[in-house]
Enzyme design. Structure first.
Site, PDB file in Angstrom:
ATOM      1  N   HIS A 183      30.418  36.322  39.265  1.00  0.00           N
ATOM      2  CA  HIS A 183      31.878  36.485  39.417  1.00  0.00           C
ATOM      3  C   HIS A 183      32.389  37.543  38.429  1.00  0.00           C
ATOM      4  CE1 HIS A 183      36.110  35.292  39.424  1.00  0.00           C
ATOM      5  NE2 HIS A 183      35.901  34.331  40.290  1.00  0.00           N
ATOM      6  N   GLU A 286      32.901  40.461  43.215  1.00  0.00           N
ATOM      7  CA  GLU A 286      31.882  39.435  42.985  1.00  0.00           C
ATOM      8  C   GLU A 286      30.719  39.526  43.970  1.00  0.00           C
ATOM      9  OE1 GLU A 286      34.282  35.827  43.102  1.00  0.00           O
ATOM     10  OE2 GLU A 286      35.919  37.036  42.238  1.00  0.00           O
TER      11      GLU A 286
HETATM   12  O1  TA6 Z   1      36.853  34.514  43.015  1.00  0.00           O
HETATM   13  C1  TA6 Z   1      38.211  34.287  43.280  1.00  0.00           C
HETATM   14  C2  TA6 Z   1      38.562  32.855  42.905  1.00  0.00           C
HETATM   15  O2  TA6 Z   1      37.936  31.940  43.772  1.00  0.00           O
HETATM   16  C3  TA6 Z   1      40.084  32.736  42.930  1.00  0.00           C
HETATM   17  O3  TA6 Z   1      40.517  31.975  44.025  1.00  0.00           O
HETATM   18  C4  TA6 Z   1      40.406  32.116  41.560  1.00  0.00           C
HETATM   19  O4  TA6 Z   1      40.350  30.712  41.636  1.00  0.00           O
HETATM   20  C5  TA6 Z   1      39.250  32.701  40.721  1.00  0.00           C
HETATM   21  O5  TA6 Z   1      38.124  32.551  41.565  1.00  0.00           O
HETATM   22  C6  TA6 Z   1      39.082  32.137  39.352  1.00  0.00           C
HETATM   23  O6  TA6 Z   1      38.549  30.856  39.413  1.00  0.00           O
HETATM   24  P1  TA6 Z   1      38.411  30.046  38.021  1.00  0.00           P
HETATM   25  O7  TA6 Z   1      37.883  28.697  38.406  1.00  0.00           O
HETATM   26  O8  TA6 Z   1      37.436  30.816  37.162  1.00  0.00           O
HETATM   27  O9  TA6 Z   1      39.778  30.032  37.433  1.00  0.00           O
END
Ligand code: TA6
Length: 314
Positions: A183, A286
């Site tokens: 991510h 990601e």
């Molecule tokens: O990758 C995007 C996502 O799924 C968003 O929807 C947001 O939730 C982000 O990840 C961050 O997630 P986190 O659990 O690290 O706050």
């Protein structure tokens, strides 16, 4: 179990090149100061938090509000999302993006090759993990800090192969299905000026518009909250960042999905570990296998997913 930093340095340190340190929040981290790049990888979550190739600024973004605690994910860098992405289906109380980023990974090796250094860490199934995810696995993250950043995430299904029998014999298949993501939070000068190339024509679910399925037309510009899982996307992606006069090329291996995310104003304000004014300086792109691209691995088999990052002048 507490990390014995002195013992890890005795086993793995490379003087002047790689050292295990007490990082933010007292969390143990491997700090790299190699000729081709500097970088940091926390044992908490197997989490890369910094990659600075020689002659460049850090390519990864970290929030100034990140919480550095064993029970919280680090905000920024490259969280490892495993074995589910987002909220766990039919168990919303489980940690978002899985348990891997909340575990302390073990250090396997640190190796220098020319001007680059490769750090390998791993996470294995244990009785605690198996309470909520009853599978046998080895997850290895191999990260090369050099002129490129290479992050290779290898999953191995370590269930004994002789336990797999036909379903008719009443024993379940020991294959394991999971989602996975690197991510990656990229540092940008101003997200409102960037262009993301390489996703034109790809279909995605718009998480800001009731998960409507849409098709990306042309380059992706960020003009509002953006949260798009793209599917069937294996080609390289280029992040053009005019305000930093650089472009970053992300080449993927073993990844069919790509998620692009920026929280914009309201969502940034709603997150305690994200500064209200930080959203213009980051963009997540990601490398992942999520949703319909989730992977299934039979006993004794492996799944490899990797990201190759390169920075060039724009
Ligand atoms: O990758 C995007 C996502 O799924 C968003 O929807 C947001 O939730 C982000 O990840 C961050 O997630 P986190 O659990 O690290 O706050």
């Amino acid at each position: 179990m507490p990390v014995n930093i002195a013992e890890l340095n005795r086993q793995f340190a490379i003087p002047g090149i790689a050292e295990v340190i007490t990082g933010s929040g007292g969390l143990a981290a491997v700090r790299i100061t190699a000729p081709d790049a500097k970088g940091t990888l926390y044992l908490h979550g197997g989490h890369v938090t910094s990659w600075t190739p020689a002659g460049n600024d850090d390519v990864l973004w970290i929030s100034g509000k990140s919480i550095w605690q064993p029970d919280k994910p680090i905000r920024g860098g490259v969280p490892i999302c495993f074995p589910w992405f987002g909220a766990r289906r039919n168990d919303p109380a489980s940690p978002a993006h899985g348990f891997a980023r909340l575990r302390t990974w073990e250090l396997e090796s640190i190796e220098q090759k020319a001007g680059a250094v490769t750090v390998t860490v791993f996470l294995t199934s244990d009785p605690d993990i198996q309470k909520t995810w009853p599978h046998d696995f080895l997850l290895r993250h191999k990260v090369t800090f050099g002129k490129e950043l290479i992050m290779s995430l290898e999953f191995k299904n370590t269930a004994p192969q002789n336990r797999t029998r036909s379903v008719s014999e009443g024993l379940q298949d020991q294959s394991v299905k999971f989602e996975e993501a690197q991510h990656t939070y990229f540092a940008v000068g101003d997200v409102r000026q960037v262009k993301v190339k390489g996703l034109a024509g790809a279909r995605y679910l718009d998480k800001t518009d009731n998960l409507k399925q849409k098709e990306q037309t042309g380059d992706l510009a960020i003009t509002a909250e953006t949260d798009r899982p793209f599917f069937d996307t294996a080609a390289p992606i280029i992040l053009e960042d005019p305000s930093k006069s650089r472009k970053i090329t992300l080449t993927k291996e073993g990844s069919r999905s790509t998620v692009v995310w920026n929280p914009w104003i309201a969502k940034a304000r709603a997150m305690a570990d994200f500064g209200d004014d930080e959203w213009p300086r980051m963009l997540c792109i990601e490398t992942c296998n999520v949703g319909v691209d989730a992977v299934k691995v039979a006993p004794g088999q492996t799944q490899l997913m990797a990201s190759y990052l390169r920075v060039d002048p724009l």
